[in-house]
Design a protein around this motif. Sequence first.
Motif, PDB file in Angstrom:
ATOM      1  N   VAL A   1      14.412   6.466  -6.881  1.00 55.38           N
ATOM      2  CA  VAL A   1      12.663   7.694  -6.403  1.00 55.38           C
ATOM      3  C   VAL A   1      11.144   7.261  -6.337  1.00 55.38           C
ATOM      4  CG1 VAL A   1      12.102   9.549  -5.927  1.00 55.38           C
ATOM      5  CG2 VAL A   1      15.116   9.098  -6.126  1.00 55.38           C
ATOM      6  N   LEU A   2      11.350   6.685  -7.825  1.00 47.67           N
ATOM      7  CA  LEU A   2      10.438   6.890  -8.214  1.00 47.67           C
ATOM      8  C   LEU A   2       9.590   5.616  -7.808  1.00 47.67           C
ATOM      9  CD1 LEU A   2       9.959   6.683 -12.036  1.00 47.67           C
ATOM     10  CD2 LEU A   2       9.100   8.260 -10.166  1.00 47.67           C
ATOM     11  N   ASN A   3      10.561   4.337  -6.639  1.00 54.28           N
ATOM     12  CA  ASN A   3      10.109   3.354  -6.203  1.00 54.28           C
ATOM     13  C   ASN A   3       9.529   3.359  -5.032  1.00 54.28           C
ATOM     14  OD1 ASN A   3       9.353  -0.136  -5.956  1.00 54.28           O
ATOM     15  ND2 ASN A   3      11.344   0.020  -4.776  1.00 54.28           N
ATOM     16  N   GLY A   4      10.560   4.736  -4.091  1.00 51.32           N
ATOM     17  CA  GLY A   4      10.600   4.569  -2.491  1.00 51.32           C
ATOM     18  C   GLY A   4       8.766   5.798  -2.526  1.00 51.32           C
ATOM     19  N   LEU A   5       8.477   6.520  -4.028  1.00 47.80           N
ATOM     20  CA  LEU A   5       7.034   6.719  -3.749  1.00 47.80           C
ATOM     21  C   LEU A   5       5.986   5.848  -4.138  1.00 47.80           C
ATOM     22  CD1 LEU A   5       7.630  10.121  -6.434  1.00 47.80           C
ATOM     23  CD2 LEU A   5       8.413  10.235  -3.447  1.00 47.80           C
ATOM     24  N   ILE A   6       5.902   5.455  -4.672  1.00 45.92           N
ATOM     25  CA  ILE A   6       5.215   4.182  -4.871  1.00 45.92           C
ATOM     26  C   ILE A   6       5.181   3.201  -3.197  1.00 45.92           C
ATOM     27  CG2 ILE A   6       3.768   2.304  -6.025  1.00 45.92           C
ATOM     28  CD1 ILE A   6       5.337   3.598  -9.127  1.00 45.92           C
ATOM     29  N   LEU A   7       6.007   2.728  -3.073  1.00 49.81           N
ATOM     30  CA  LEU A   7       5.947   2.179  -1.534  1.00 49.81           C
ATOM     31  C   LEU A   7       5.289   2.413  -1.031  1.00 49.81           C
ATOM     32  CD1 LEU A   7       8.615  -0.459  -2.171  1.00 49.81           C
ATOM     33  CD2 LEU A   7       6.558  -0.940  -2.527  1.00 49.81           C
ATOM     34  N   CYS A   8       5.414   4.716  -0.521  1.00 47.78           N
ATOM     35  CA  CYS A   8       5.063   5.045   0.651  1.00 47.78           C
ATOM     36  C   CYS A   8       3.671   4.464   0.423  1.00 47.78           C
ATOM     37  CB  CYS A   8       4.661   6.168   0.619  1.00 47.78           C
ATOM     38  SG  CYS A   8       7.361   6.589   0.971  1.00 47.78           S
ATOM     39  N   VAL A   9       3.051   4.711  -0.913  1.00 50.72           N
ATOM     40  CA  VAL A   9       1.898   4.991  -0.944  1.00 50.72           C
ATOM     41  C   VAL A   9       1.357   3.486  -0.807  1.00 50.72           C
ATOM     42  CG1 VAL A   9      -0.170   5.157  -2.737  1.00 50.72           C
ATOM     43  CG2 VAL A   9       1.363   6.663  -2.475  1.00 50.72           C
ATOM     44  N   ARG A  10       2.153   2.321  -0.887  1.00 54.72           N
ATOM     45  CA  ARG A  10       1.581   0.509  -1.372  1.00 54.72           C
ATOM     46  C   ARG A  10       1.646   0.304   0.384  1.00 54.72           C
ATOM     47  NH1 ARG A  10       0.742  -3.002  -4.258  1.00 54.72           N
ATOM     48  NH2 ARG A  10       1.184  -5.254  -3.843  1.00 54.72           N
ATOM     49  N   ILE A  11       2.833   0.773   1.370  1.00 47.81           N
ATOM     50  CA  ILE A  11       2.435   0.115   2.560  1.00 47.81           C
ATOM     51  C   ILE A  11       1.391   0.441   3.597  1.00 47.81           C
ATOM     52  CG2 ILE A  11       4.128  -0.320   4.603  1.00 47.81           C
ATOM     53  CD1 ILE A  11       6.729   0.008   2.688  1.00 47.81           C
ATOM     54  N   ARG A  12       1.397   2.172   3.117  1.00 46.93           N
ATOM     55  CA  ARG A  12       0.078   2.803   4.048  1.00 46.93           C
ATOM     56  C   ARG A  12      -1.077   2.141   3.570  1.00 46.93           C
ATOM     57  NH1 ARG A  12       1.734   7.914   2.872  1.00 46.93           N
ATOM     58  NH2 ARG A  12       3.847   8.587   3.939  1.00 46.93           N
ATOM     59  N   ALA A  13      -0.907   2.069   2.371  1.00 48.65           N
ATOM     60  CA  ALA A  13      -2.685   1.249   1.977  1.00 48.65           C
ATOM     61  C   ALA A  13      -2.634   0.071   2.355  1.00 48.65           C
ATOM     62  CB  ALA A  13      -2.860   1.544   0.121  1.00 48.65           C
ATOM     63  N   GLU A  14      -1.270  -1.020   2.469  1.00 53.63           N
ATOM     64  CA  GLU A  14      -1.850  -2.313   2.669  1.00 53.63           C
ATOM     65  C   GLU A  14      -2.066  -2.330   4.005  1.00 53.63           C
ATOM     66  OE1 GLU A  14       1.748  -6.791   2.060  1.00 53.63           O
ATOM     67  OE2 GLU A  14       1.508  -4.996   0.660  1.00 53.63           O
ATOM     68  N   GLU A  15      -0.502  -1.603   5.002  1.00 52.34           N
ATOM     69  CA  GLU A  15      -0.972  -1.637   6.773  1.00 52.34           C
ATOM     70  C   GLU A  15      -2.160  -1.312   6.892  1.00 52.34           C
ATOM     71  OE1 GLU A  15       1.921  -0.264   8.098  1.00 52.34           O
ATOM     72  OE2 GLU A  15       3.543  -1.825   7.415  1.00 52.34           O
TER      73      GLU A  15
END
Length: 196
Positions: A155-169
Amino acid sequence: MISILDTRVLFTLLVALVALGRLIELRIAARNRRALLARGAVEAAPGHYRWMVLQHAAFLVCCPLEVWLLGRPFLAWLGIPMLILVVLATGLRYWVITTLDGRWTTRILVLPGSSPVTGGPYRFLRHPNYLAVITEILALPLVHTAWLTAIVFSVLNGLILCVRIRAEEAALSRLSDYGTVFAGRSRLMPGAPESR
């Protein structure tokens, strides 16, 4: 007395081996980051990085802690398939690292004007490294039925990846032809429809 062949000891050694791999990756990433910045790379959205590092460090501590403190058993029918998934995730991660070569880092760095890498696992996915991370965070604790760690950190990783993937893209689209090159390509699952 604890036998060296106790599955808890073997699991702890497995987690220590994974942690050693992460430390080696951090050295590679730091070297690549310095070289990329020297070539004019731009770092995007650094604010979430410390939370990502903290989450990964806590994950590696909690995996064996749950097994030892809560007496989680080793169940071969679960542990062996999960170990295979960990090995496959590790293989995918190193395929990503070798494909990106000097452009692989643990931070979001973009060389303005350079085309994104489209070889290796990037032929199939926009973010194969994140698929490897998702798989590892789910599978590693389940090698020894540490289900609580698997759920909480997924769950924590999913939350961080939501932020990270948006920022990276967003950074890649702003500074390169990423949007055009990867149009229609799935983020995390081969063959899945493109997600926005």
